[in-house]
Design a protein around this motif. Structure first.
Motif, short mmCIF file in Angstrom:
data_model
loop_
_atom_site.label_atom_id
_atom_site.label_comp_id
_atom_site.label_asym_id
_atom_site.label_seq_id
_atom_site.Cartn_x
_atom_site.Cartn_y
_atom_site.Cartn_z
N ILE A 28 -41.64 51.94 5.43
CA ILE A 28 -41.92 53.27 5.98
C ILE A 28 -41.65 53.31 7.48
N GLN A 29 -41.90 52.22 8.19
CA GLN A 29 -41.61 52.18 9.62
C GLN A 29 -40.11 52.16 9.90
N SER A 30 -39.34 51.64 8.96
CA SER A 30 -37.89 51.54 9.16
C SER A 30 -37.20 52.89 9.14
N VAL A 31 -37.80 53.88 8.49
CA VAL A 31 -37.17 55.20 8.37
C VAL A 31 -36.90 55.80 9.74
N LYS A 32 -37.86 55.69 10.64
CA LYS A 32 -37.73 56.29 11.98
C LYS A 32 -37.55 55.23 13.06
N LEU A 33 -37.11 54.06 12.67
CA LEU A 33 -37.04 52.94 13.61
C LEU A 33 -36.02 53.18 14.73
N VAL A 34 -34.88 53.73 14.39
CA VAL A 34 -33.85 53.98 15.40
C VAL A 34 -34.30 55.07 16.36
N ARG A 35 -34.85 56.14 15.83
CA ARG A 35 -35.32 57.24 16.69
C ARG A 35 -36.48 56.79 17.58
N ASN A 36 -37.38 56.00 17.03
CA ASN A 36 -38.53 55.54 17.82
C ASN A 36 -38.14 54.54 18.90
N ASN A 37 -36.98 53.93 18.74
CA ASN A 37 -36.49 52.98 19.74
C ASN A 37 -35.25 53.53 20.45
N SER A 38 -35.16 54.84 20.56
CA SER A 38 -33.97 55.47 21.16
C SER A 38 -33.75 55.04 22.61
N SER A 39 -34.83 54.74 23.35
CA SER A 39 -34.68 54.33 24.74
C SER A 39 -33.96 52.98 24.84
N ILE A 40 -34.11 52.14 23.83
CA ILE A 40 -33.42 50.85 23.80
C ILE A 40 -32.03 51.00 23.22
N VAL A 41 -31.95 51.69 22.09
CA VAL A 41 -30.68 51.84 21.37
C VAL A 41 -29.62 52.53 22.20
N SER A 42 -30.04 53.52 23.01
CA SER A 42 -29.08 54.30 23.78
C SER A 42 -28.61 53.59 25.06
N LYS A 43 -29.27 52.50 25.44
CA LYS A 43 -28.93 51.83 26.70
C LYS A 43 -28.25 50.48 26.50
N VAL A 44 -28.71 49.71 25.54
CA VAL A 44 -28.12 48.39 25.30
C VAL A 44 -27.79 48.26 23.82
N TYR A 45 -26.83 47.37 23.54
CA TYR A 45 -26.47 47.16 22.13
C TYR A 45 -27.38 46.12 21.51
N VAL A 46 -28.01 46.51 20.42
CA VAL A 46 -28.78 45.60 19.58
C VAL A 46 -28.45 45.95 18.14
N PRO A 47 -28.03 44.99 17.33
CA PRO A 47 -27.82 45.31 15.91
C PRO A 47 -29.09 45.94 15.34
N LYS A 48 -28.94 47.08 14.71
CA LYS A 48 -30.12 47.86 14.35
C LYS A 48 -31.01 47.15 13.33
N TYR A 49 -30.45 46.24 12.54
CA TYR A 49 -31.30 45.52 11.60
C TYR A 49 -32.21 44.52 12.32
N ILE A 50 -31.93 44.20 13.57
CA ILE A 50 -32.82 43.36 14.35
C ILE A 50 -34.15 44.07 14.58
N LEU A 51 -34.12 45.39 14.67
CA LEU A 51 -35.35 46.17 14.80
C LEU A 51 -36.21 46.02 13.54
N ILE A 52 -35.55 45.94 12.38
CA ILE A 52 -36.27 45.71 11.13
C ILE A 52 -36.88 44.32 11.12
N LEU A 53 -36.10 43.34 11.57
CA LEU A 53 -36.60 41.97 11.64
C LEU A 53 -37.83 41.88 12.53
N GLN A 54 -37.81 42.63 13.61
CA GLN A 54 -38.97 42.69 14.51
C GLN A 54 -40.21 43.20 13.78
N ARG A 55 -40.05 44.31 13.03
CA ARG A 55 -41.19 44.86 12.28
C ARG A 55 -41.66 43.90 11.19
N MET A 56 -40.72 43.19 10.58
CA MET A 56 -41.10 42.23 9.54
C MET A 56 -41.91 41.09 10.14
#
Length: 260
Positions: A82-110
């Protein structure tokens, strides 16, 4: 695959650092601090145990542990997805400034939810001693159970992360789906003994979370073998889901910022 392995090596340290920071921030303003990670599943276990034993007269052996094992696995899966659904939007300040593979955000939540799951397993270990549950070598099967749970959670989370960027209502839809899945996963009843055919087979074969929860209970509490064939089958399906999810993210992640 080579790109995935290289990115995992490169960004794994970031995922660990971010997960540690999230855990510290989560308890920074709480009077109970880390004790809440213990009290949260413990209180839920007490509520479900009261309802089942007092209200519905359940006679399941080791019922508090029975519920706690189910809740522990379910909370890891449910919170991550459920957290993964809005993970990109909730981390927009990071995603829009530096490149991070977006599945790394999922790994962080896991990692965050996995740490809380380890806390719950610590409580389960204490309760196994209190209830004098006999342990056998079947408990080793918890290793493949947890591996398949992690793979299935990661693969499904990658897919909902991608579609969550483009579909605003997906969060509400997933809330309903996961709530339905909760009641179909046998958290406070045993699918293996309470349901008759064909419903038992349908839920165990088509709902991997219910199958993994039942398998964990069998090898931890009742000295039985888990559903080994289904674990292997869903392990293969989970790897396929991971491959589809990661490939989809790599293909479309450059467009996520534009959509946001």
């Amino acid at each position: 695959m080579n790109r995935f392995i290289k990115d995992m090596k490169r960004y794994f340290a970031y995922a660990k650092f971010a997960a540690r920071a999230d855990l510290k921030a989560e308890v920074a303003s709480s009077y109970l601090n880390w004790l809440w990670w213990v009290l949260d599943p413990l209180l839920f276990m007490m509520v479900y145990t009261f309802i089942a034993i007092v209200v519905f007269r359940s006679s399941v052996q080791y019922f508090p542990l029975f519920v706690f094992v189910g809740l522990t696995l379910w909370n890891f899966f449910n919170k991550t997805v459920i957290q993964s659904v809005k993970l990109v939007r909730n981390n927009s300040s990071i995603v829009s400034k530096v490149y991070v593979p977006k599945y790394i955000l999922i790994l962080q939540r896991m990692m965050v939810n996995g740490f809380k799951m380890l806390v719950s397993f610590g409580l389960i270990a204490i309760m196994l001693i209190i209830y004098r549950v006999p342990l056998t070598w079947n408990i080793i099967y918890m290793i493949p159970v947890m591996i398949v749970l992690a793979l299935f959670t990661f693969g499904l989370s990658c897919i909902v992360l991608h579609f969550g960027v483009f579909v605003d209502d997906l969060y509400n839809v997933m809330n309903v789906v996961l709530r339905l899945m909760f009641y179909m996963s046998g958290i406070f009843y045993s699918i293996g003994t309470k349901l008759s055919e064909p419903y038992r087979s349908i839920l165990l074969k088509c709902n991997p979370v219910s199958m993994l929860i039942e398998s964990a209970r069998r090898c931890m509490l009742y000295s039985s073998l888990p559903y080994r064939k289904l674990i292997v089958l869903w392990g293969i399906v989970s790897v396929l889901l991971c491959w589809i999810g990661v490939k989809t993210i790599y293909k479309y992640e450059n467009s996520y910022v534009k959509v946001m």
